[in-house]
Scaffold this active site. Structure first.
Site, PDB file in Angstrom:
ATOM      1  N   LYS A  68      62.321   6.773 107.285  1.00 19.72           N
ATOM      2  CA  LYS A  68      61.827   8.089 107.742  1.00 19.72           C
ATOM      3  C   LYS A  68      61.664   9.027 106.554  1.00 19.72           C
ATOM      4  CE  LYS A  68      66.042  10.330 107.227  1.00 19.72           C
ATOM      5  NZ  LYS A  68      66.329  11.312 106.181  1.00 19.72           N
TER       6      LYS A  68
ATOM      7  N   ASP B  80      71.725  10.157 111.736  1.00 18.30           N
ATOM      8  CA  ASP B  80      70.289   9.860 111.837  1.00 18.30           C
ATOM      9  C   ASP B  80      69.983   8.651 112.725  1.00 18.30           C
ATOM     10  OD1 ASP B  80      69.672  11.899 110.092  1.00 18.30           O
ATOM     11  OD2 ASP B  80      69.478  10.610 108.329  1.00 18.30           O
TER      12      ASP B  80
END
Ligand code: C5P
Length: 295
Positions: A17, A147
């Site tokens: 990401k 995350d």
């Protein structure tokens, strides 16, 4: 995440990401920091292969990148922790051999460890046929790291709040193209958060979301923001040098991702990203990747 069956094995490709926006709202009583961040999945993948084994959970790590070579395959590895936590939750005594092929560099702010943990939860829920709900997987994900929840549902783009574990999907009007560069040394997330000091917020997430929804990457490029960039520069001066190098290139915008140390530039197209990556390699000798948004 992408899934495929190969004989008795299940193979999962799980993405990295980038944080296009990251604001720190303050330090919480539990020691974590309250965040508002916009994360996008990109086409740089680790691969996990789950194969049958009579008993126990085995992990073998292979590194396809120099920046991945130090990853332990011991019990502190997030994949093993995710697998053991899942097995305990489902009261499962089946075994599995896991091969993890690392391409996402460590200590880079690209979320590789979290993505691998999410792939272990989703992959083993299928491989062991446990049928745990997505809600239960989210609970386990939040225990494993801030995350992990983002990667669980394979959203292309999402706003994450709280520690990062509250995920709200957002719409991307057009694909985005990036060039990523990795300074020679990585950064520890805990060190960077420790060096963070409150500063007045200058940019608003809403404007960036509207630009991305409309597919206006040129406007979006000017609204990239990362409140961890200043503390990361305090921890590692290479970030400053890298950002200065990026600022001299014809990019739509540039920022550091997460707690670093990877920095990225947003480009108008893949050919533009390719040409800029070539110039970066020639000028700095740095490792540079070309990536686009992905699921
Ligand atoms: O949750 P995760 O294990 O990814 O976080 C690593 C470290 O980063 C935490 O131990 C904490 O020091 C810091 N952190 C933080 N606030 C967050 C996320 C992480 O202070 N929202």
């Amino acid at each position: 995440m992408r899934f495929r069956c190969q004989g008795p094995s299940l193979v999962v490709d799980t993405p990295a990401k980038l944080n296009l926006f990251l604001d720190v709202r303050g330090k919480r009583p539990d020691g974590y920091h309250e965040l508002e961040t916009l994360m996008v999945s990109i086409g740089l993948f680790d691969t996990l292969r789950f194969s049958p084994r009579a008993k126990g959970i085995g992990l073998q790590v292979r590194s396809a990148e120099a920046g991945c070579a130090d990853l332990s395959s011991g019990p502190d590895n997030l994949v093993l922790r995710a697998a053991s936590r899942l097995a305990a939750e489902a009261d499962c005594d089946q075994g599995v051999s896991i091969e993890l092929e690392k391409r996402i560099p460590l200590q880079s702010g690209l979320g590789g460890g979290s993505s691998d943990a999410a792939a272990a939860l989703v992959g083993l829920n299928r491989f062991w046929k446990l049928n745990l709900s997505q809600e239960k997987l989210h609970q386990l994900a939040a225990e494993l790291g801030s995350d992990v929840n983002f990667f669980l549902d394979s959203h292309p783009l999402a706003v994450c709040r709280g520690r990062g574990e509250r995920v709200d999907p957002a719409r991307l009007g057009a694909p985005l193209h990036f060039v990523l560069v990795r300074p020679r040394t990585g950064l520890s997330t805990a060190d960077v958060f420790r060096a963070w000091r409150p500063a007045p917020a200058s940019l608003e997430l809403e404007r960036l979301l509207a630009s991305l929804r409309a597919g206006h990457s040129q406007t979006a490029g000017r609204q990239l923001h990362n409140a961890l960039q200043a503390p990361a520069i305090e921890c590692n001066s290479e970030i400053d040098e890298t950002m200065q190098t990026l600022s001299r290139l014809p990019l739509l915008g540039a920022a550091m991702t997460g707690s670093g140390s990877v920095c990225f530039g947003m480009c108008g197209s893949r050919p533009q990203a390719k040409s800029i990556a070539g110039r970066l390699r020639a000028r700095t000798g740095m490792r540079a990747w070309i990536v686009a948004t992905s699921v």
